[in-house]
Scaffold this motif. Structure first.
Motif, PDB file in Angstrom:
ATOM      1  N   SER A  34     -98.713  17.519 -63.242  1.00 39.75           N
ATOM      2  CA  SER A  34     -98.288  18.681 -62.462  1.00 39.75           C
ATOM      3  C   SER A  34     -99.115  19.915 -62.834  1.00 39.75           C
ATOM      4  CB  SER A  34     -96.800  18.964 -62.685  1.00 39.75           C
ATOM      5  OG  SER A  34     -96.017  17.937 -62.162  1.00 39.75           O
ATOM      6  N   SER A  52     -97.460  21.280 -56.643  1.00 38.68           N
ATOM      7  CA  SER A  52     -97.217  20.884 -58.027  1.00 38.68           C
ATOM      8  C   SER A  52     -95.779  20.410 -58.210  1.00 38.68           C
ATOM      9  CB  SER A  52     -97.507  22.072 -58.959  1.00 38.68           C
ATOM     10  OG  SER A  52     -97.325  21.710 -60.302  1.00 38.68           O
ATOM     11  N   GLY A  56     -94.584  16.598 -59.048  1.00 35.59           N
ATOM     12  CA  GLY A  56     -93.932  16.402 -60.337  1.00 35.59           C
ATOM     13  C   GLY A  56     -92.472  16.026 -60.277  1.00 35.59           C
ATOM     14  N   CYS A  74     -94.857  24.798 -62.786  1.00 41.19           N
ATOM     15  CA  CYS A  74     -95.268  25.201 -61.424  1.00 41.19           C
ATOM     16  C   CYS A  74     -95.556  26.694 -61.358  1.00 41.19           C
ATOM     17  CB  CYS A  74     -94.172  24.848 -60.415  1.00 41.19           C
ATOM     18  SG  CYS A  74     -93.894  23.092 -60.189  1.00 41.19           S
TER      19      CYS A  74
END
Length: 379
Positions: A34, A52, A56, A74
């Motif tokens: 991520s 992201s 993830g 993130c």
């Protein structure tokens, strides 16, 4: 991003990384993936956080990672990386604000060169990226993050309906390539002289048209579904567009009122030149935290910081870097920030929990940045 998610391309990408390449084998590698996705996707901070988080989320569910930790990753790779690699809307905004100061005669410098120099002083973004990576790699839980719990999902997020990951990868790759193409075209053969705002606009428009032909042409979705998804995705950005509109207006008013000259006259009598960048960083942080927008902070503070730096004969690039860093620092800590909310939403985390769990890491990065601004003021 709404179209990519609707196409199922993200599910295909996650399935490939998890079951076919075996790259993701642990909680740490899930978060590292991520993080890497967040660094690679530098086109726009909201898009970075969404992609992201989407990549993830199913991996974190598999390895029982708290959603707060994914939201932290993130958020910490969205605005920081977008403000460091400025071949995007961030660069267009900052370049426009600096160019305005040049056109007003406040500074006599090349706007692009000054922007590049300022990015080298974006200490908070650099510190945030390093702190985040170290926290992931060494599994460092600070403050409220120690109490963050994984909440199992009702459905299996790792289900894959056989959709190819190309529905995610191709639009994103084209997005990055188009940025450079349109910078080259708008700059008449010189990427560094290209129009950042125009390049981002034509990039997004071109990618959108590509998804129409690709998604509908391959029967991934019909035209009606494509249209509705595109409309709903665009609708979510309306509040952000209004914030930017009013932020530019405030910046113009601040310039007309010569707020920067007034503050500079006060600072010249009461503030050491060696503390100027640090003070600008703190003021920008407070404004960004209160308003929840780093872009709005840039629009307010650059017309203030540049005249202060000129009047006090300080390093202009360092002071602009302090504005950028402060804007992102306050934005990271603010519960009303767009990137905070989007990162929470993308990770299925409560906004307040995300703010509480991310705060210790942001404060550490902010402290490092403040010290660096004071230190570099002596050079």
């Amino acid at each position: 991003m709404a179209l990519i998610e609707k196409s199922g391309g993200i599910d295909g990408f996650v399935d490939y990384m998890l079951h076919k390449t075996k790259i993701v084998k642990s909680a740490r590698s899930a978060l590292v993936l991520s993080y890497v996705v967040g660094v690679i996707i530098f086109v726009e901070s909201s898009i970075t956080a969404l992609i992201s988080g989407a990549v993830g989320k199913p991996l974190c569910d598999k390895y029982k990672i708290p959603s707060a930790k994914l939201a932290f990753v993130c958020d910490s790779t969205s605005a920081p990386i977008s403000s460091l690699i400025v071949l995007n809307g961030w660069g267009a905004l900052l370049l426009g604000l600096i160019a305005t100061q040049v056109s007003l005669g406040i500074i006599d410098m090349d706007a692009l060169s000054l922007l590049i120099d300022s990015i080298l002083y974006n200490f908070y973004s650099m510190a945030a990226l390093v702190v985040t990576f170290l926290a992931i790699w060494f599994n460092i839980d600070l403050g409220a993050m120690k109490n963050a719990k994984h909440i199992p999902k009702d459905k299996d997020l790792l289900q894959n309906n056989g959709v190819s990951m190309s529905y995610m990868l191709l639009p994103i790759i084209l997005m990055v390539i188009f940025v450079f193409v349109f910078l080259y075209l708008s700059g008449n053969g010189d990427i560094l002289k290209g129009s950042g705002s125009s390049s981002i606009f034509y990039t997004m428009l071109s990618t959108l048209i590509f998804t129409l032909f690709y998604f509908v042409g391959t029967k991934n979705m019909n035209f009606i579904t494509w249209s509705k998804t595109a409309f709903l995705g665009a609708k979510k950005l309306t509040p952000i567009a209004l914030i930017l509109l009013f932020a530019f207006a405030i910046g113009e008013v601040t310039t007309e009122l010569k707020t920067g000259h007034y503050l500079a006259s006060l600072a010249d009598e009461n503030l050491s030149i060696y503390l100027l960048a640090g003070v600008i960083f703190l003021i920008s942080s407070v404004i960004s935290f209160s308003t929840g927008t780093s872009w709005g902070t840039f629009s307010i503070m650059i017309p203030v910081a540049v005249p202060m730096a000129v009047t006090m004969d300080a390093d202009i690039a360092l002071c602009i870097g302090a504005v950028i860093s402060g804007g992102i620092f306050g934005d990271h800590c603010s519960p009303i920030s767009d990137t905070t909310i989007i990162s929470s939403m993308a990770s299925d985390c409560e906004v307040i929990e995300h703010v509480r769990t991310q705060m210790p890491y942001a404060l550490i990065s902010g402290a490092i940045a403040l010290v660096l601004f004071v230190v570099f003021s002596f050079f």
